[in-house]
Scaffold this motif. Structure first.
Motif, PDB file in Angstrom:
ATOM      1  N   PHE A 115      54.319  58.031  33.427  1.00 23.29           N
ATOM      2  CA  PHE A 115      54.540  59.467  33.618  1.00 23.29           C
ATOM      3  C   PHE A 115      55.979  59.843  33.241  1.00 23.29           C
ATOM      4  CE2 PHE A 115      56.459  62.655  36.409  1.00 23.29           C
ATOM      5  CZ  PHE A 115      55.784  63.777  35.973  1.00 23.29           C
ATOM      6  N   TYR A 116      56.948  59.130  33.765  1.00 23.24           N
ATOM      7  CA  TYR A 116      58.348  59.467  33.486  1.00 23.24           C
ATOM      8  C   TYR A 116      58.720  59.221  32.024  1.00 23.24           C
ATOM      9  CZ  TYR A 116      59.870  60.876  38.088  1.00 23.24           C
ATOM     10  OH  TYR A 116      60.051  61.587  39.253  1.00 23.24           O
ATOM     11  N   GLN A 117      58.005  58.293  31.372  1.00 23.94           N
ATOM     12  CA  GLN A 117      58.286  58.045  29.955  1.00 23.94           C
ATOM     13  C   GLN A 117      57.803  59.192  29.063  1.00 23.94           C
ATOM     14  OE1 GLN A 117      56.452  54.201  29.378  1.00 23.94           O
ATOM     15  NE2 GLN A 117      58.332  53.080  29.883  1.00 23.94           N
ATOM     16  N   MET A 118      57.018  60.115  29.610  1.00 20.09           N
ATOM     17  CA  MET A 118      56.552  61.272  28.855  1.00 20.09           C
ATOM     18  C   MET A 118      57.618  62.365  28.764  1.00 20.09           C
ATOM     19  SD  MET A 118      52.741  61.902  30.336  1.00 20.09           S
ATOM     20  CE  MET A 118      52.685  63.460  29.466  1.00 20.09           C
ATOM     21  N   VAL A 119      58.620  62.319  29.646  1.00 17.31           N
ATOM     22  CA  VAL A 119      59.600  63.399  29.739  1.00 17.31           C
ATOM     23  C   VAL A 119      60.563  63.337  28.553  1.00 17.31           C
ATOM     24  CG1 VAL A 119      61.436  64.388  31.164  1.00 17.31           C
ATOM     25  CG2 VAL A 119      59.410  63.378  32.252  1.00 17.31           C
ATOM     26  N   THR A 133      63.204  49.969  42.795  1.00 19.50           N
ATOM     27  CA  THR A 133      63.384  51.257  42.123  1.00 19.50           C
ATOM     28  C   THR A 133      64.286  51.093  40.905  1.00 19.50           C
ATOM     29  OG1 THR A 133      63.256  52.284  44.312  1.00 19.50           O
ATOM     30  CG2 THR A 133      63.952  53.687  42.494  1.00 19.50           C
ATOM     31  N   GLN A 134      65.300  50.237  41.017  1.00 15.18           N
ATOM     32  CA  GLN A 134      66.192  49.995  39.883  1.00 15.18           C
ATOM     33  C   GLN A 134      65.442  49.393  38.706  1.00 15.18           C
ATOM     34  OE1 GLN A 134      69.880  47.931  40.840  1.00 15.18           O
ATOM     35  NE2 GLN A 134      69.980  48.933  42.839  1.00 15.18           N
ATOM     36  N   ASN A 135      64.524  48.484  38.970  1.00 16.07           N
ATOM     37  CA  ASN A 135      63.738  47.884  37.883  1.00 16.07           C
ATOM     38  C   ASN A 135      62.877  48.932  37.187  1.00 16.07           C
ATOM     39  OD1 ASN A 135      64.713  45.283  38.237  1.00 16.07           O
ATOM     40  ND2 ASN A 135      63.149  44.747  39.757  1.00 16.07           N
ATOM     41  N   ALA A 136      62.235  49.794  37.979  1.00 15.43           N
ATOM     42  CA  ALA A 136      61.398  50.841  37.393  1.00 15.43           C
ATOM     43  C   ALA A 136      62.250  51.813  36.581  1.00 15.43           C
ATOM     44  CB  ALA A 136      60.645  51.589  38.501  1.00 15.43           C
ATOM     45  N   PHE A 137      63.392  52.191  37.134  1.00 15.02           N
ATOM     46  CA  PHE A 137      64.249  53.147  36.427  1.00 15.02           C
ATOM     47  C   PHE A 137      64.825  52.533  35.157  1.00 15.02           C
ATOM     48  CE2 PHE A 137      68.291  55.440  35.736  1.00 15.02           C
ATOM     49  CZ  PHE A 137      67.756  56.705  35.536  1.00 15.02           C
ATOM     50  N   PHE A 138      65.094  51.223  35.175  1.00 19.12           N
ATOM     51  CA  PHE A 138      65.585  50.535  33.980  1.00 19.12           C
ATOM     52  C   PHE A 138      64.563  50.648  32.851  1.00 19.12           C
ATOM     53  CE2 PHE A 138      65.864  46.738  31.318  1.00 19.12           C
ATOM     54  CZ  PHE A 138      67.189  46.794  30.903  1.00 19.12           C
ATOM     55  N   ASN A 139      63.296  50.433  33.166  1.00 22.42           N
ATOM     56  CA  ASN A 139      62.242  50.546  32.150  1.00 22.42           C
ATOM     57  C   ASN A 139      62.138  51.973  31.613  1.00 22.42           C
ATOM     58  OD1 ASN A 139      61.411  47.852  32.241  1.00 22.42           O
ATOM     59  ND2 ASN A 139      60.096  48.219  34.005  1.00 22.42           N
ATOM     60  N   ILE A 140      62.232  52.946  32.510  1.00 21.77           N
ATOM     61  CA  ILE A 140      62.166  54.352  32.092  1.00 21.77           C
ATOM     62  C   ILE A 140      63.368  54.702  31.227  1.00 21.77           C
ATOM     63  CG2 ILE A 140      62.263  56.732  32.944  1.00 21.77           C
ATOM     64  CD1 ILE A 140      60.732  55.630  35.464  1.00 21.77           C
ATOM     65  N   PHE A 141      64.540  54.301  31.670  1.00 16.22           N
ATOM     66  CA  PHE A 141      65.782  54.586  30.940  1.00 16.22           C
ATOM     67  C   PHE A 141      65.710  54.008  29.527  1.00 16.22           C
ATOM     68  CE2 PHE A 141      70.051  54.115  29.480  1.00 16.22           C
ATOM     69  CZ  PHE A 141      70.832  55.046  30.142  1.00 16.22           C
ATOM     70  N   ASN A 142      65.336  52.747  29.425  1.00 14.23           N
ATOM     71  CA  ASN A 142      65.270  52.089  28.122  1.00 14.23           C
ATOM     72  C   ASN A 142      64.294  52.789  27.186  1.00 14.23           C
ATOM     73  OD1 ASN A 142      67.193  50.143  28.327  1.00 14.23           O
ATOM     74  ND2 ASN A 142      65.789  48.417  28.525  1.00 14.23           N
ATOM     75  N   HIS A 143      63.113  53.118  27.714  1.00 12.32           N
ATOM     76  CA  HIS A 143      62.098  53.763  26.878  1.00 12.32           C
ATOM     77  C   HIS A 143      62.613  55.107  26.352  1.00 12.32           C
ATOM     78  CE1 HIS A 143      58.021  54.936  25.577  1.00 12.32           C
ATOM     79  NE2 HIS A 143      58.395  56.153  25.967  1.00 12.32           N
ATOM     80  N   LEU A 144      63.184  55.926  27.235  1.00 13.97           N
ATOM     81  CA  LEU A 144      63.653  57.247  26.827  1.00 13.97           C
ATOM     82  C   LEU A 144      64.791  57.139  25.828  1.00 13.97           C
ATOM     83  CD1 LEU A 144      63.537  59.203  30.228  1.00 13.97           C
ATOM     84  CD2 LEU A 144      61.844  59.174  28.395  1.00 13.97           C
ATOM     85  N   GLN A 145      65.694  56.203  26.061  1.00 15.84           N
ATOM     86  CA  GLN A 145      66.819  56.015  25.134  1.00 15.84           C
ATOM     87  C   GLN A 145      66.326  55.644  23.751  1.00 15.84           C
ATOM     88  OE1 GLN A 145      70.199  55.358  24.537  1.00 15.84           O
ATOM     89  NE2 GLN A 145      71.085  56.419  26.306  1.00 15.84           N
ATOM     90  N   LEU A 146      65.440  54.658  23.685  1.00 15.76           N
ATOM     91  CA  LEU A 146      64.933  54.190  22.388  1.00 15.76           C
ATOM     92  C   LEU A 146      64.102  55.256  21.688  1.00 15.76           C
ATOM     93  CD1 LEU A 146      63.922  50.536  23.363  1.00 15.76           C
ATOM     94  CD2 LEU A 146      65.844  51.235  21.920  1.00 15.76           C
ATOM     95  N   ALA A 147      63.469  56.129  22.467  1.00 12.43           N
ATOM     96  CA  ALA A 147      62.624  57.192  21.899  1.00 12.43           C
ATOM     97  C   ALA A 147      63.443  58.426  21.511  1.00 12.43           C
ATOM     98  CB  ALA A 147      61.530  57.574  22.891  1.00 12.43           C
ATOM     99  N   GLY A 148      64.759  58.368  21.713  1.00 15.44           N
ATOM    100  CA  GLY A 148      65.603  59.510  21.362  1.00 15.44           C
ATOM    101  C   GLY A 148      65.486  60.659  22.337  1.00 15.44           C
TER     102      GLY A 148
END
Length: 465
Positions: free
Chosen positions: A222-226, A243-258
């Protein structure tokens, strides 16, 4: 018809002139994204990102823009705007028939949108406060870097050097205001993008619910859609490993997706404790912008703007007194002003420096400025045009005696000195004389309007030290 490179160059000349008449922030916000696409000798066609540009230009800047266009392109030139059409896919159309996703209230209902056949996008409530915009944010030296970077982020979210934009500072300095203002600006400029604001505490609550229900993968998806994710109070990640592990995955995905990330915190990344190093490193990738206590000029702007919103007329000397004496953050300055205005209204009193001091001394911490008896005596002597030797002499003419009484009254009001010290410092009188003088002045204030006005004027001079 003018050649392409020719009318484009003329448009650049137009922008150069326009830049001299508006602020740099306005120029970057409303005119940088505009491109000339055609000129047939009478109509200049401009490509704008969306319809909000058209209404803003016509409402705010047309009186500045048209004379420049007329001079450079011709007096009969008219403007036409080209707005890109938004196409709605079948998947998007079908989403309108589904219940609207609500992040804030039902954290247990975070489902993975990718498992719904044919649905590629859902509408996410951005959770933005309509009062937190750039239009009603007061700019000053204390917040200029964060504000300017925020505007740059809003113009090109994800495609800038400020990703993540990390805004930090003590509570009440306006971090949330700027962060949410970015969200509003992105939605206005790029309505096709999904924007979401969420506090880290709420993010943590959603994570715990997802973990309990075995829906961590759905939560992360869900958060990776934002497209633009705004996380408030990132320091609340401290000590929360899952929570840090989950946020790390979200952060990385969003960064790489621009995609764009905006984070706020009460401290810089280097001072965060019990957060994984890999996350701290990523927090430092973009720009860290600090917010400081507002300076005098900014406090004056805040007070004036707040007073205007409340429909209150605050005298300039009171504005200056508040700005000089309130040593507090933006939230407390606004709260103190609201308290002052409310008290003036309820007590049916005029807003004066004296009332401001009475109200604010129990509401906010005032800058400590010691008022001395010598200072009061000097102000009183200057006001009544009496020299110091005459003031301290045994002379008892009406004007000298009244000046001494006024000085004693003000010394009792604005110093911590005992009555005996006040008396000995003002003509060598005793404490009984001081008490009599204070009562005499208080009675005159209650019965003589002209004398009351004089006292307010003298008191203002005393407090302006």
């Amino acid at each position: 018809m003018m050649q392409m490179d020719r009318y484009t160059q003329v448009w650049q000349d137009c922008l150069d002139r326009l830049r001299l008449s508006i602020t740099e922030e306005e120029f970057v916000k409303w005119f940088n994204p505009i491109r000339p696409i055609d000129y047939d000798g009478s109509i200049l066609r401009l490509r704008v990102p969306n319809e909000s540009f058209v209404s803003s230009i016509e409402k705010r800047y047309i009186n500045i823009l048209l004379p420049i266009v007329s001079e450079l392109y011709g007096s009969d030139t008219k403007l036409k705007y080209a707005v890109p059409r938004r196409t709605q896919s079948a998947a998007e159309a079908s989403s309108s028939q589904l219940p609207k996703f609500s992040t804030p209230t039902d954290t247990a209902n975070i489902k993975n949108p990718f498992v719904i056949p044919g649905l590629r996008r859902i509408n996410i409530d951005p959770q933005l406060n309509m009062n937190y915009t750039f239009e009603n944010h007061i700019e000053g030296e204390c917040n200029r870097l964060a504000r300017s970077a925020g505007m740059a982020v809003a113009v090109t979210p994800g495609n800038n050097a400020f990703n993540p934009l990390y805004i930090y500072g003590d509570s009440g300095l306006g971090k949330t205001h700027i962060a949410q203002a970015i969200g509003h600006e992105v939605r206005q400029r790029h309505p096709e993008l999904q924007v979401l604001y969420v506090s880290m505490n709420k993010f943590q609550a959603q994570f715990q619910t997802a973990y309990k229900n075995g829906e961590i993968t759905d939560f992360i998806h869900f958060y990776q859609m934002v497209d633009v994710l705004i996380i408030d109070d990132i320091q609340e990640l401290t000590g929360k490993t899952g929570t840090q592990n989950a946020f790390f995955n979200i952060f990385n995905h969003l960064q790489l997706a621009g995609k764009q990330l905006i984070l706020t915190s009460d401290k810089p990344p280097v001072e965060l404790k019990d957060i994984e190093q890999r996350l701290l490193t990523r927090f430092k990738w973009g720009l860290s912008a600090n917010l400081n206590l507002p300076d005098y000029e900014t406090k004056v702007k805040i007070i004036r703007a707040k007073a205007q919103r409340l429909g209150a007329n605050i005298p300039e000397e009171v504005v200056a007194y508040l700005a000089e004496n309130i040593s507090a953050n933006v939230r407390e300055i606004e709260g103190a002003l609201s308290s002052l205005i409310a008290n003036a209204s309820f007590l049916n009193r005029k807003i004066t420096i004296s009332l401001a001091k009475d109200i604010l001394k129990v509401y906010v911490k005032l800058t400590q400025r010691e008022i001395t008896i010598d200072h009061i005596v000097k102000v009183v002597c200057d006001y009544f045009d009496i020299d110091l030797d005459t003031f301290n002499s045994s002379k008892r003419t009406r004007d000298v005696a009244q000046a001494r009484q006024v000085a004693m009254y003000l010394a009792k009001q604005h110093t911590k000195s005992p009555l005996t010290v006040i008396g000995s410092s003002i003509g060598g009188r005793n404490h009984a004389t001081v008490l009599h003088s204070c009562k005499a002045v208080a009675d005159m204030i209650d019965t003589d309007k002209q004398f009351k006005a004089q006292m307010e004027e003298i008191e203002k001079l005393v407090l302006s030290k």
